[in-house]
Design a protein around this motif. Structure first.
Motif, PDB file in Angstrom:
ATOM      1  N   LYS A  76     -22.260  48.270  21.773  1.00 39.65           N
ATOM      2  CA  LYS A  76     -23.019  47.036  21.551  1.00 39.65           C
ATOM      3  C   LYS A  76     -22.807  46.113  22.752  1.00 39.65           C
ATOM      4  O   LYS A  76     -21.676  45.910  23.196  1.00 39.65           O
ATOM      5  CB  LYS A  76     -22.565  46.355  20.259  1.00 39.65           C
ATOM      6  CG  LYS A  76     -23.246  45.015  19.997  1.00 39.65           C
ATOM      7  CD  LYS A  76     -22.366  43.840  20.347  1.00 39.65           C
ATOM      8  CE  LYS A  76     -23.089  42.521  20.296  1.00 39.65           C
ATOM      9  NZ  LYS A  76     -22.218  41.376  20.550  1.00 39.65           N
ATOM     10  N   LYS A  87     -15.313  33.408  17.852  1.00 39.39           N
ATOM     11  CA  LYS A  87     -16.637  34.011  17.665  1.00 39.39           C
ATOM     12  C   LYS A  87     -16.784  35.345  18.405  1.00 39.39           C
ATOM     13  O   LYS A  87     -17.873  35.900  18.488  1.00 39.39           O
ATOM     14  CB  LYS A  87     -17.736  33.029  18.065  1.00 39.39           C
ATOM     15  CG  LYS A  87     -17.718  32.711  19.533  1.00 39.39           C
ATOM     16  CD  LYS A  87     -19.000  32.018  19.954  1.00 39.39           C
ATOM     17  CE  LYS A  87     -19.057  31.965  21.463  1.00 39.39           C
ATOM     18  NZ  LYS A  87     -20.323  31.785  22.049  1.00 39.39           N
ATOM     19  N   ASP A 139     -23.028  42.197  16.288  1.00 43.57           N
ATOM     20  CA  ASP A 139     -21.752  42.916  16.104  1.00 43.57           C
ATOM     21  C   ASP A 139     -21.812  43.704  14.794  1.00 43.57           C
ATOM     22  O   ASP A 139     -21.406  44.864  14.723  1.00 43.57           O
ATOM     23  CB  ASP A 139     -20.569  41.930  16.010  1.00 43.57           C
ATOM     24  CG  ASP A 139     -20.395  41.101  17.267  1.00 43.57           C
ATOM     25  OD1 ASP A 139     -20.719  41.604  18.347  1.00 43.57           O
ATOM     26  OD2 ASP A 139     -19.926  39.947  17.157  1.00 43.57           O
ATOM     27  N   GLY A 176     -24.432  35.788  15.851  1.00 46.50           N
ATOM     28  CA  GLY A 176     -23.441  36.798  16.251  1.00 46.50           C
ATOM     29  C   GLY A 176     -23.608  38.108  15.498  1.00 46.50           C
ATOM     30  O   GLY A 176     -22.767  39.004  15.570  1.00 46.50           O
TER      31      GLY A 176
END
Ligand code: ADP
Ligand code: ASP
Ligand code: MG
Length: 412
Positions: free
Chosen positions: A7, A209, A154, A151
């Motif tokens: 990723k 984060k 992920d 986010g």
């Protein structure tokens, strides 16, 4: 031959040149004989821009349309990366969430992945293609685009790794691993070699984060080892994995901070059964997560209730709480956006005392007032004035001796 999920976050695909860099890394992994699935985020800053546009358009954007808009950033990066790989002579194919499909629930902007159908991807891998998946998105059972929260790429990556039983799940970002605290705030933060799922879950929920919370939940549930590394070098990163015996020996393994919370107090609430439910149910119905909650001792049948919500949901929460407060006959609602949460985390805390008091005295020593406190087995969090965030993180990092060990000449 292994199945590798990689990723790449927004900063890793922030420019055309950086996307070329990602393509070279992906190609290298492919050339080593692996099947490769790449999950990408939107180019750095793009999702913020889209969120800004929505907020400019109206105060409370329709949730379905909001997701249609903010999911579009990833469409740009998957196509650019696929084009680049193709121009280098590789077979590559991009997928939006609905094309896979990745099914989610219907909680727009905080959707949870329910199922990933892997037929299309497997077919491409079999035919020698590199598969490029848009992170952060899926579709609900009615075919609406749903996004997974900021986010969220992920989580897409870990979920894809779990669903396809990948051998490796690498999260590439702009730092080369998980540090004892944000390396951008404290320059002598130390990289950790491995961290347990539980510690990482706390770090992520408390503001670090670097990984989205749900990605760690997923990894823990499905036993996916996450390797967090940099897309700009080949350093060994940090493994997020099951707890082992070494981890217990460290009392505090990290410090996290979160400036994305706001505090709401409902004053003089009648102290009767059902009041907390009346206040908090409408917030949960609106998908607003309430974090710390403090209810004061009651006087004359009245009590004060203070809690925190994500700053991004603050306006919405204030409106809802205002209506509930009226209904239950509270005196007034006050709020403060200028707060921050600073936390210490470590599985070693379970078996040692005195950690919380050391945190409190360290903050007191700097004149930092603690407004709220919450604890769990492996963390202590304090709400403070946000202007002291950096100071608090630094002094706690020093107090718990998390900095890099200085090698003195006589030690060599
Ligand atoms: P990406 O765009 O790759 O998803 P993010 O910005 O979401 O990257 O996450 C990486 C950032 O997380 C780093 O630049 C760093 O500032 C921040 N961060 C916060 N806490 C930590 C920590 N404990 N260890 C490493 N990075 C951290
Ligand atoms: N592009 C999304 C965001 O900025 C998802 C991600 O980057 O993980 O939040
Ligand atoms: Mg990220």
């Amino acid at each position: 031959m292994a199945l590798v999920v990689q990723k790449y976050g927004g900063t890793s695909v922030g420019t055309v040149e950086k996307i070329r860099n990602v393509a070279r890394r992906v190609a290298r992994t492919y050339d080593e004989g692996n099947d490769v699935i790449v999950v990408v985020s939107a180019m750095a800053g793009e999702t913020d821009k889209l969120v800004g546009l929505a907020n400019e358009m109206c105060e409370f954007p329709n949730e379905r349309e909001y997701d249609v808009l903010v999911a579009s950033g990833e469409q740009v990066s998957i196509s650019l990366l696929s084009m680049c790989l193709q121009s280098m002579g590789y077979k590559a194919k991009s997928y939006l969430g609905w094309q896979i499909p990745i099914y989610t629930d219907s909680a727009h902007s905080t959707a949870r992945i329910k199922e990933i159908r892997d037929g299309n991807i497997r077919e491409d891998l079999r035919s020698g293609s590199i598969v490029v998946v848009a992170g952060f998105q899926g579709i609900d059972q009615d075919g609406n685009i749903a996004t997974l929260g900021r986010g969220g790429s992920d989580t897409s990556a870990v979920a894809v790794a779990a669903a396809l039983k990948a051998d490796v799940c690498e999260i590439y970002t702009d730092v080369d691993g998980i540090y004892t605290t944000d390396p951008r705030m404290v320059s002598d933060a130390t990289k950790v070699e491995k961290i347990s799922y539980d510690e990482m879950l706390e770090m992520a929920s408390l503001g670090a984060k670097v990984l989205q919370i749900r990605s760690v939940e997923f990894a823990k549930k499905y036993d996916v080892v996450i390797h967090v590394r940099s897309s700009f070098n080949d350093n060994q990163g940090t493994l997020v994995m099951k707890e082992d015996a070494d981890m217990e020996t460290v009392l505090v393994s990290g410090i996290a901070y979160n400036k994305n919370e706001a505090k709401i107090s409902v004053l003089k609430v009648p102290d009767t059964p059902g009041i907390a439910a009346e206040l908090f149910s409408p917030l949960s119905e609106a998908n607003i997560t309430v974090d710390m909650i403090i209810q004061n001792v009651s006087h004359d049948g009245l009590t004060d209730m203070t809690f925190t919500v994500p700053r991004t949901d603050f306006k919405k929460a204030l409106k809802i709480v205002g209506e509930s407060a009226n209904k239950i006959g509270a005196e007034k609602v006050i709020s403060n956006e200028a707060i921050a949460k600073v936390s210490i985390i470590g599985v070693g805390m379970r078996s040692h005392s005195g950690i919380a008091s050391k945190m409190f005295s360290t903050l007191a020593g700097e004149g930092v007032n603690i407004q709220m406190i919450s604890t769990s087995e492996i963390k202590v969090s304090c709400i403070i004035d946000d202007k002291y965030t950096e100071l608090a993180v630094r002094v706690l990092h020093d107090a718990f001796e998390l900095g890099q060990i200085e090698v003195k000449e006589e030690d060599i």
